[in-house]
Structure formats: structure tokens, C-alpha cells
Design an enzyme around this catalytic site. Structure first.
Site, PDB file in Angstrom:
ATOM      1  N   LEU A 165       0.692  -1.194   0.028  1.00  0.00           N
ATOM      2  CA  LEU A 165       0.083   0.097  -0.146  1.00  0.00           C
ATOM      3  C   LEU A 165       0.976   1.265  -0.117  1.00  0.00           C
ATOM      4  O   LEU A 165       1.648   1.520   1.011  1.00  0.00           O
ATOM      5  CB  LEU A 165      -1.002  -0.138   1.034  1.00  0.00           C
ATOM      6  CG  LEU A 165      -1.862   1.396   1.532  1.00  0.00           C
ATOM      7  CD1 LEU A 165      -2.790   1.334   0.279  1.00  0.00           C
ATOM      8  CD2 LEU A 165      -2.389   0.984   2.770  1.00  0.00           C
ATOM      9  N   HIS A 166       0.837   1.809  -1.145  1.00  0.00           N
ATOM     10  CA  HIS A 166       1.604   3.124  -0.963  1.00  0.00           C
ATOM     11  C   HIS A 166       1.205   4.086  -2.220  1.00  0.00           C
ATOM     12  O   HIS A 166       1.695   5.311  -2.096  1.00  0.00           O
ATOM     13  CB  HIS A 166       3.265   2.724  -1.482  1.00  0.00           C
ATOM     14  CG  HIS A 166       3.285   2.479  -2.892  1.00  0.00           C
ATOM     15  ND1 HIS A 166       3.116   1.100  -3.420  1.00  0.00           N
ATOM     16  CD2 HIS A 166       3.840   3.174  -4.125  1.00  0.00           C
ATOM     17  CE1 HIS A 166       3.331   1.198  -4.876  1.00  0.00           C
ATOM     18  NE2 HIS A 166       3.575   2.716  -5.113  1.00  0.00           N
TER      19      HIS A 166
END
Length: 357
Positions: A203-204
Site C-alpha cells: 500500500l503506497h
């Protein structure tokens, strides 16, 4: 001897450069100067990749990071131009869709140095993504476009590249080269003790982390999956960790520090599902036969959706939970060599060796 200046700055570019730099070293008539912009500067996000992948140490380390897109791109442009004026290369080689990519391509184009763009022609058709802007502009000012897939070639044809003085070549995807080359060197992350079958999450992406509603929905889904479906393993980027804390959210999953590429391969070889908003990880899941659920509204890798290896769910909590539960443990097969069969780096090096300014 033809001189290539290679511009890298972010994790996916280190991985791609590892195999292309090796191919350049093995190709007669080529020499490479490596420039690291510093876009990923944390030791876990940068140094570890050079150590693990045996990438030559950068000839230039620009140390440009932390700032707005305009600030970072502008500073990179200034410093890369200085390098190019000094080195006078025959080619500038750029990868992907980061600020480092665009700055390197623009600096070269302004100096009339041919630009070769690896991973050209990808489109998400979402102009809210800074990556989309970077890749479109880079394609427009390049001299040769190395496309990884049929869909990338088709995108460029629709945009009129057949009528432009730019060479467009399908060479395959260097990420597959990397995955195959390093698969036997996979390394267990230190202290990792979970059994196989966990959900591997990343998740980025700014479209998720910079949108409070999307971020909260994803965190809720990850927590539910971890508690009720299967352990969720999340190597968390420092920026994402800070954003989550600032939003007052709590992640109840198995958090680990960012991992190097060889550790990531080890995790991919053992996971039951990949749940991601990354572009590169979608392909890495496919290379290791794992189903993928992508927490974005679009993907550049449309062929993975078409063959059923990947599923787009956006940032909807229930859609993420249902898709992850449905796909957990499902394997996928590369029946049509979607990404060229692992020889893209050799094709790129041979082309660059055969051309002059």
C-alpha cells in the site's frame, strides 16, 4: 564504444536496471554510467537493492528527495543536466514513470541526446496520477520506446506514434527477466515465521494514501481479512506509515519493514494471494503464479485482467474483502508468454549497441 547514461531513483527501477545493466556489461561496444537521483533514499528502499542485486554502485548520487513533484523534478533536471554535459553520452536510458524518469528524459531531450524509454506505452488513462503524466511526457520526447506488451504497443499506435520519428519496439518486460534470474536467490525476511498461505499486501499509491476515505476503506478491509480470512503481511513504506498515523487509523495486520527484492520474491513464492496498489507487484505476482487483487480503479497491465490473473476492486472495503476471499489460494499460469519470456534486457542492450546518435 557507445556510452549510456542510465537514470534510476526508485525501487522498481533498481530491479529493472539490475538485469539491463548486466546485459549492457555483456554486450560488446557498450559502457554505462549510472546516475541515482536519490528519489528513494531510505536504506531499506535503496541501498539494499544495490547490495542484493549486484547493481554497479552509482557513478553519480544526486541525493534529491523529499519535496513536491515540481520541486523534486526541477532539482533533478538541474543536476542531471550537469552530468550529461560532463559525460556526453550516446544514449540516456530511463525506466518507468517516476519523477526521475521524466527529469532524465527532459534533460537529455533539451541537450539533443537520444532517450531510450524502458517500459514505454503503458497507460492507466487517469491523469490524476502523477505517474501517468510522467510516462506520457517521457514517451513523447524519447527517441526509442521499448514496450513490454502488445497493449502498450496498441496504446502508442492509437496516439499516433506510427507517424512520429520515434522507434517503437516490443522487447518484452525486463521485470520478468529479473524475476527469473533472481528466483533461486530468494531470501527469507529476518524474523519472519508465518506459514505459507498468507495474504501479501502492499500500500503506497498516492491515489490511496492521500485520499482519507480511500485509505480508511483499505485499512478496514485489511484488518477484516487479517482477523477473519488469513494473516495479512504488509511491508510498509515509511511514508505510508506516517500518513496512516496522521489519519488516526490503526492497522491490525502483520506489519514488517520494507523488504529488499530477494525477500519480496521469497514472500511471493509462499503467499496465497497478492493484494496491492503497486504496478510492479501486479506483474511480480503473475511471474510467480499467484492471483492478484488490485486496490486501484485502473491498471496499466490490462492483459492481466483479460486473462483473469488480476482483479480490480478500487478502494471499496467490501469489494476488497470479497475478491481477496474468492482468490485466496488460486494459482495462475502464463500460457502465452505475455511479457516476452525473460529476454527483454538482452534485446534492449543489443539494440542500443547497434545504433548511433
Amino acid at each position: 564504444m557507445k556510452k549510456i547514461v542510465t537514470i534510476i531513483g526508485a525501487r522498481p527501477q533498481f530491479i529493472k536496471a539490475s538485469v539491463v545493466s548486466k546485459a549492457i556489461q555483456e554486450t560488446a561496444g557498450l559502457t554505462e554510467v549510472l546516475v541515482h537521483t536519490g528519489q528513494h533514499f531510505d536504506a531499506n528502499m535503496s541501498d539494499v537493492f544495490f547490495d542484493q542485486l549486484a547493481i554497479p554502485r552509482p557513478d553519480y548520487q544526486l541525493n534529491i528527495n523529499s519535496g513536491s513533484h515540481g520541486d523534486m523534478t526541477g532539482r533533478m533536471l538541474i543536476e542531471i543536466e550537469k552530468v550529461l554535459l560532463k559525460e556526453q553520452p550516446d544514449w540516456v536510458l530511463v525506466y518507468g514513470d517516476t519523477n526521475s524518469t521524466l527529469a532524465g528524459a527532459l534533460a537529455a531531450a533539451k541537450l539533443h541526446i537520444p532517450v531510450a524509454h524502458v517500459e514505454a506505452g503503458l497507460r492507466s488513462f487517469n491523469m490524476q496520477m502523477p505517474e501517468e503524466i510522467n510516462r506520457i511526457l517521457t514517451d513523447q520526447i524519447s527517441s526509442v520506446l521499448f514496450c513490454p506488451t502488445d497493449s502498450a504497443m496498441a496504446n502508442l499506435e492509437r496516439e499516433g506514434f506510427n507517424d512520429k520519428p520515434i522507434q517503437v519496439l516490443q522487447v518484452g518486460d525486463v521485470m520478468q527477466d529479473s524475476a527469473e534470474f533472481f528466483a533461486q536467490q530468494a531470501t527469507q525476511p529476518q524474523g519472519f515465521e508465518l506459514d505459507e498461505g498468507f495474504i501479501l499486501a502492499t500500500l503506497h499509491r498516492a491515489e490511496n494514501t492521500d485520499n482519507p476515505e480511500r485509505l480508511a476503506a483499505i485499512v478496514t478491509a485489511l484488518n477484516h481479512l487479517h482477523q477473519h480470512v488469513a494473516p495479512v503481511v504488509l511491508p510498509l513504506h515509511p511514508r505510508t506509515r506516517n500518513v496512516i498515523a496522521a489519519q488516526g487509523l490503526t492497522l491490525d495486520v502483520h506489519l514488517i519493514e520494507p523488504v529488499g527484492y530477494l525477500e519480496m520474491i521469497w514472500l511471493l513464492q509462499r503467499t496465497g494471494l497478492v493484494l496491492t496498489d503497486s504496478g510492479g507487484v501486479q506483474k511480480e505476482a503473475f511471474f510467480f503464479g499467484r492471483a492478484c487483487v488490485t486496490m486501484r480503479d485502473q491498471t496499466e497491465w490490462v492483459e492481466l485482467i483479460e486473462v483473469g490473473a488480476n482483479e480490480l476492486v478500487g478502494a471499496d472495503t467490501q469489494a476488497i474483502i470479497k475478491a481477496a476471499t474468492r482468490n485466496l489460494g488460486r494459482s495462475v499460469q502464463d500460457e502465452n508468454e505475455l511479457y516476452g519470456g525473460g529476454v527483454a534486457a538482452k534485446r534492449i542492450a543489443e539494440f542500443l549497441a547497434s545504433k548511433s546518435k
